[in-house]
Motif scaffolding. Structure first.
Motif, mmCIF file in Angstrom:
data_model
loop_
_atom_site.group_PDB
_atom_site.id
_atom_site.type_symbol
_atom_site.label_atom_id
_atom_site.label_comp_id
_atom_site.label_asym_id
_atom_site.label_seq_id
_atom_site.Cartn_x
_atom_site.Cartn_y
_atom_site.Cartn_z
ATOM 1 N N PHE A 43 0.818 -1.203 0.000
ATOM 2 C CA PHE A 43 0.000 0.000 0.000
ATOM 3 C C PHE A 43 0.862 1.267 0.000
ATOM 4 N N SER A 51 0.691 3.876 -3.188
ATOM 5 C CA SER A 51 0.430 5.298 -3.032
ATOM 6 C C SER A 51 1.530 6.126 -3.697
ATOM 7 N N MET A 100 -4.400 1.167 5.915
ATOM 8 C CA MET A 100 -5.405 1.625 4.959
ATOM 9 C C MET A 100 -5.646 3.130 5.110
ATOM 10 N N PHE A 129 -2.624 4.722 3.515
ATOM 11 C CA PHE A 129 -2.768 4.644 2.061
ATOM 12 C C PHE A 129 -3.789 5.678 1.569
ATOM 13 N N PHE A 139 -7.361 -5.274 2.038
ATOM 14 C CA PHE A 139 -6.240 -5.745 2.856
ATOM 15 C C PHE A 139 -6.250 -7.275 2.900
ATOM 16 N N SER A 192 5.040 -3.889 -5.376
ATOM 17 C CA SER A 192 3.797 -3.290 -4.885
ATOM 18 C C SER A 192 2.849 -3.003 -6.048
ATOM 19 N N PHE A 240 -0.665 -4.750 -5.498
ATOM 20 C CA PHE A 240 -1.801 -3.838 -5.330
ATOM 21 C C PHE A 240 -2.945 -4.209 -6.283
#
Lengths: 177, 419
Positions: free
Chosen positions: A57, A61, A152, A155, B45, B273, B277
């Motif tokens: 995450f 980002s 979260m 993020f 998640f 990532s 993701f």
């Protein structure tokens, strides 16, 4: 100004993500060693998985800042530069809407106001809301899971910061997504 | 409306992961199931809580360490020992080295980048056409996702809930088959174009080349051996491989500088990532797929056309070739697997292993086909050849892959025999 904050935050995100990549490697290696010695540490897997989730995450980002995410660039590549500017702005709006939605989802999930109203007491809170987020345990680490879920929020804030920056900034001619 | 939102966002060049998330948000809002928003972030998640996914950053790290550690040129040198003396020797060296590399690197794009830089200038110096040199290198990159370890198999295994080690084993015979088919292509082209003659190494040179390569070979041995013998999970063998790559590159070859480690971990984090993701995004998109009963609806459509598994495979192959032309292979796997796998397994009784091998190879082909052939552009920029010149020399290889794809679709045993 906003660009500088966004870029500085992206650098921190990437630094942390790289550090977590180191942690993942060391944790899995630790697992191999302890397992070969017949003395496996049962909590290592779970911790490595959470490290990976955090890395993901944070990296995702930062990718919004650098515009390095995987995307289908078929249309923007063939249209005229003027149309491309419009398209990229529309993309910025969509990404911003997504980031704002993530903030909203975190808000609905963590219910910070209700939690404060319950005096930060998990029992009272879940009695009032039937939201068990603050009571959920991790399987092997002995820590409450919301500590790991806070990524979260990080993020959502990071994505909002980066996408606001892109939204307010004029489209750069070469900033191909 | 959701399909329109999906396609519009996708073709406007919104990042693929965000396309999936935005479509899911829209779908939930449209269907009035707002309560799902409460667990939206949790679901994202949760999509990552999978032990197999840990293999992705670790295999990427191994690739990074191997690049910096001077292993590529040793492997190429060793390939020279075995096939260097044939007419067109360097072309075979390229192929064989690509096969070794595929057993270390899990990603086609990474492999094409490394090998183009290493092989194309060498081949050109010996008198090969530059377009052919770049094309045979780019085609060699297609071995990466089939020969274990493979990033795509890790992702497919996670999504399909098939053990990743079994997917790796399923890829061995198809990988060899693909290598042989490429060798055949090189032979046929060689007859017609009169490739430069190769030279065999002298005995002592050959021994030296092999000895130098032995430490680098420990990596594929550790990865494949560990998995095939069931000693280590793919995740563990990836960690061991990265450790070996580090020690060999640093202490044995002396080319890897520990000061560069920070940069390598950063690149690993960035690239891993990006992929992981998309998996998080796919887990919320799973809601759309399940509530809309996409597999059931599509199954109804396809089963009304044919009940023959091979015909089904042909339809899937044709559609995925088109999908792969537009969407990045890994993104496409993440998108396609949850929709098509239930049909393949449920309606046509196809083994998930065979299905995984076929669609992974198919989607990776898209790397080399325009308009969005990332692998083609990488090969082109690394070798300073125009994409057109590469494509002109590439089509026999693409034809070979197509034939292998059809064989893999027809004979399930090719994928499932070793499991």
């Amino acid at each position: 100004m906003l660009y500088r904050i966004s870029s500085g935050w992206a650098r921190i995100e990437l630094g942390l993500a790289a550090f977590l990549a180191v942690c993942i490697t060391l944790l899995v290696l630790l697992n191999v060693v302890t397992r070969t010695m017949g003395n496996a540490l049962f909590w290592v897997d779970e911790l490595a998985i959470y490290a990976m989730a955090w890395m993901t995450f944070l990296g995702a980002s930062a990718a919004l800042h650098h515009r390095t995410s995987v995307s289908v660039t078929l249309v923007p590549d063939v249209v005229s530069p003027k149309v491309k500017v419009v398209i990229l702005k529309v993309v910025d709006v969509i990404v911003f809407a997504f980031a704002a939605a993530m903030l909203y989802f975190c808000w609905r999930w963590f219910m910070p106001l209700e939690f404060a109203r319950a005096g930060f007491d998990a029992k009272t809170f879940q009695g009032n809301t039937f939201n068990f987020i603050y009571a959920e345990p991790t399987s092997t680490l002995g820590l409450p899971k919301y500590m790991f879920w806070t990524i979260m929020w990080v993020f959502a804030f990071g994505a909002t910061l980066h996408s606001t920056m892109h939204l307010l900034r004029p489209v750069q001619p070469d900033s191909a997504p | 409306m959701s399909p329109i939102v999906f396609l519009a966002a996708l073709f406007l060049s919104v990042p693929v992961a965000i396309v999936l998330i935005a479509t899911s948000i829209w779908y939930i809002w449209e269907s009035g199931n707002i309560v799902l928003y409460d667990s939206f972030a949790q679901k994202m998640f949760g999509g990552l809580e999978n032990y197999g996914l840990l293999a992705i950053p670790l295999f990427m790290l191994t690739g990074e360490l191997m690049n910096e550690g001077g292993m590529t040129k040793r492997l190429i040198n060793m390939a020279r020992v075995f096939v260097g003396g044939f007419r067109g020797g360097l072309a075979y060296i390229n192929l064989l080295a690509n096969m070794f590399m595929a057993a270390i690197i899990g990603s086609a794009t990474a492999q094409i980048a490394v090998m183009s830089r290493a092989m194309v200038p060498a081949m050109e110096d010996e008198g090969y056409d530059r377009g052919f040199a770049a094309a045979s290198t780019a085609a060699g990159g297609l071995l990466a996702p089939v020969i274990p370890p493979s990033m795509m198999f890790v992702i497919f295994g996670v999504l399909a809930q098939v053990p990743i080690s079994e997917m790796f084993i399923a890829g061995i015979i198809p990988g060899i088959l693909l290598t042989l088919s490429f060798a055949l292509v090189i032979t046929i082209i060689g007859w017609r174009q009169q490739f430069p003659k190769g030279t065999w190494m002298t005995g002592s040179e050959a021994i030296q080349a092999v000895l130098y390569a032995v430490p680098a070979l420990l990596i594929p041995v550790a990865i494949i051996g560990g998995i095939v013998l069931g000693i280590a999970t793919p995740t563990e063998s990836a960690a061991i491989a990265s450790l070996i790559a580090f020690i060999v590159g640093w202490l044995v070859y002396g080319e890897l500088k520990p000061t560069h480690l920070a940069e390598m971990f950063k690149r690993t984090a960035v690239n891993a990532s990006m992929i992981i993701f998309m998996i998080a995004a796919a887990s919320v998109f799973g809601w759309v797929i399940i509530y809309e009963e996409l597999p059931q609806k599509l199954a109804g459509l396809i089963t009304s056309v044919t009940s023959d598994p091979f015909m089904f495979f042909l339809i899937v192959n044709l559609s995925l070739l088109l999908v792969g032309m537009v969407i990045d292979g890994i993104a496409a796997i993440i998108l396609i697997t949850p929709i098509l796998l239930p049909i393949a397994v449920g309606n046509y009784d196809i083994s998930p292993h065979q299905f995984g091998v076929v669609i992974c190879l198919n989607l990776v082909l898209g790397l080399l086909t325009p308009p969005v052939g990332i692998g083609l552009y990488i090969a082109s920029s690394m070798s300073e050849t125009s994409p057109g010149a590469i494509l002109k020399a590439l089509w026999p290889f693409l034809l070979a892959v197509t034939i292998v794809l059809i064989l893999l679709s027809y004979f399930a045993d090719l994928s499932t025999m070793l499991i």
